[in-house]
Design a protein around this motif. Sequence first.
Motif, PDB file in Angstrom:
ATOM      1  N   ASN A  26      97.654 101.873-133.744  1.00 43.77           N
ATOM      2  CA  ASN A  26      98.924 102.140-133.073  1.00 43.77           C
ATOM      3  C   ASN A  26      99.525 103.417-133.639  1.00 43.77           C
ATOM      4  O   ASN A  26      98.883 104.452-133.594  1.00 43.77           O
ATOM      5  CB  ASN A  26      99.878 100.952-133.245  1.00 43.77           C
ATOM      6  N   LYS A  29      97.994 106.510-136.598  1.00 50.10           N
ATOM      7  CA  LYS A  29      96.759 107.175-136.176  1.00 50.10           C
ATOM      8  C   LYS A  29      96.189 108.112-137.234  1.00 50.10           C
ATOM      9  O   LYS A  29      94.978 108.282-137.313  1.00 50.10           O
ATOM     10  CB  LYS A  29      96.989 107.930-134.874  1.00 50.10           C
ATOM     11  N   LYS A  30      97.035 108.723-138.032  1.00 49.68           N
ATOM     12  CA  LYS A  30      96.551 109.653-139.053  1.00 49.68           C
ATOM     13  C   LYS A  30      95.690 108.950-140.094  1.00 49.68           C
ATOM     14  O   LYS A  30      94.791 109.548-140.665  1.00 49.68           O
ATOM     15  CB  LYS A  30      97.725 110.350-139.750  1.00 49.68           C
ATOM     16  N   VAL A  51      92.087 102.062-129.348  1.00 50.24           N
ATOM     17  CA  VAL A  51      92.914 103.243-129.604  1.00 50.24           C
ATOM     18  C   VAL A  51      93.889 103.536-128.473  1.00 50.24           C
ATOM     19  O   VAL A  51      94.538 104.575-128.466  1.00 50.24           O
ATOM     20  CB  VAL A  51      92.052 104.495-129.885  1.00 50.24           C
ATOM     21  N   ARG A  53      95.361 104.835-125.089  1.00 47.52           N
ATOM     22  CA  ARG A  53      95.033 105.932-124.168  1.00 47.52           C
ATOM     23  C   ARG A  53      94.772 107.247-124.892  1.00 47.52           C
ATOM     24  O   ARG A  53      94.758 108.306-124.263  1.00 47.52           O
ATOM     25  CB  ARG A  53      96.159 106.094-123.156  1.00 47.52           C
ATOM     26  N   ASP A  54      94.549 107.215-126.184  1.00 43.24           N
ATOM     27  CA  ASP A  54      94.330 108.430-126.969  1.00 43.24           C
ATOM     28  C   ASP A  54      92.848 108.815-126.941  1.00 43.24           C
ATOM     29  O   ASP A  54      92.066 108.449-127.825  1.00 43.24           O
ATOM     30  CB  ASP A  54      94.810 108.220-128.404  1.00 43.24           C
ATOM     31  N   GLU A  56      91.432 111.666-127.416  1.00 36.46           N
ATOM     32  CA  GLU A  56      91.050 112.549-128.527  1.00 36.46           C
ATOM     33  C   GLU A  56      90.716 111.739-129.781  1.00 36.46           C
ATOM     34  O   GLU A  56      89.713 111.995-130.447  1.00 36.46           O
ATOM     35  CB  GLU A  56      92.190 113.530-128.818  1.00 36.46           C
ATOM     36  N   LEU A  57      91.538 110.744-130.076  1.00 39.85           N
ATOM     37  CA  LEU A  57      91.270 109.888-131.232  1.00 39.85           C
ATOM     38  C   LEU A  57      89.991 109.091-131.014  1.00 39.85           C
ATOM     39  O   LEU A  57      89.169 108.959-131.930  1.00 39.85           O
ATOM     40  CB  LEU A  57      92.448 108.942-131.493  1.00 39.85           C
ATOM     41  N   LYS A  58      89.789 108.574-129.816  1.00 35.04           N
ATOM     42  CA  LYS A  58      88.576 107.821-129.525  1.00 35.04           C
ATOM     43  C   LYS A  58      87.341 108.684-129.753  1.00 35.04           C
ATOM     44  O   LYS A  58      86.376 108.247-130.394  1.00 35.04           O
ATOM     45  CB  LYS A  58      88.605 107.303-128.083  1.00 35.04           C
ATOM     46  N   LYS A  60      87.070 111.322-131.671  1.00 37.72           N
ATOM     47  CA  LYS A  60      86.953 111.590-133.110  1.00 37.72           C
ATOM     48  C   LYS A  60      86.320 110.402-133.835  1.00 37.72           C
ATOM     49  O   LYS A  60      85.425 110.562-134.663  1.00 37.72           O
ATOM     50  CB  LYS A  60      88.337 111.886-133.696  1.00 37.72           C
ATOM     51  N   GLY A  76      89.081 102.361-125.600  1.00 36.71           N
ATOM     52  CA  GLY A  76      90.347 103.037-125.318  1.00 36.71           C
ATOM     53  C   GLY A  76      91.345 101.961-124.913  1.00 36.71           C
ATOM     54  O   GLY A  76      91.398 100.895-125.518  1.00 36.71           O
ATOM     55  N   TRP A  77      92.079 102.209-123.838  1.00 34.67           N
ATOM     56  CA  TRP A  77      92.978 101.183-123.335  1.00 34.67           C
ATOM     57  C   TRP A  77      92.136 100.072-122.717  1.00 34.67           C
ATOM     58  O   TRP A  77      91.145 100.334-122.047  1.00 34.67           O
ATOM     59  CB  TRP A  77      93.921 101.765-122.283  1.00 34.67           C
TER      60      TRP A  77
END
Length: 124
Positions: A26, A29-30, A51, A53-54, A56-58, A60, A76-77
């Motif tokens: 949530n 994220k960092k 993750v 709807r992110d 970019e994080l997914k 990574k 993702g979502w």
Amino acid sequence: MFTEKPAVPVNIPVFGEPRRILYVVNAGKKKAAKVIDRLLEIPDTHLTITVGRDAELKAKLLDQTREQKDRIRIFGWTNQMPQLMLSSHLVIGKAGGAAVRRRLRRVVHDVNQVVRGRRKATRD
């Protein structure tokens, strides 16, 4: 319970099988990449990560964990959270009213982020 066959099967955790941990990323994220690395240090552990709807994080996290494909699933979502929670021995995520009450009914839930000013029921 479901009108359609769920995309994620519900496999109720059984003693003696590899631990299944659901990590719901949530606001923290960092720290997600570091948390995942630490969780993967635990032997006989399989991780499921959501993750939201992110994208970019997914991407990574998929890149970071590509050598551990047999132990990790990244979503993702998803609308499959009830199945993911019921299929896990442990759920890690932030506290959030109804979500916590639902999780506590079925699985162990570790609150890794408490948000000040939220309802008293969430804090307790």
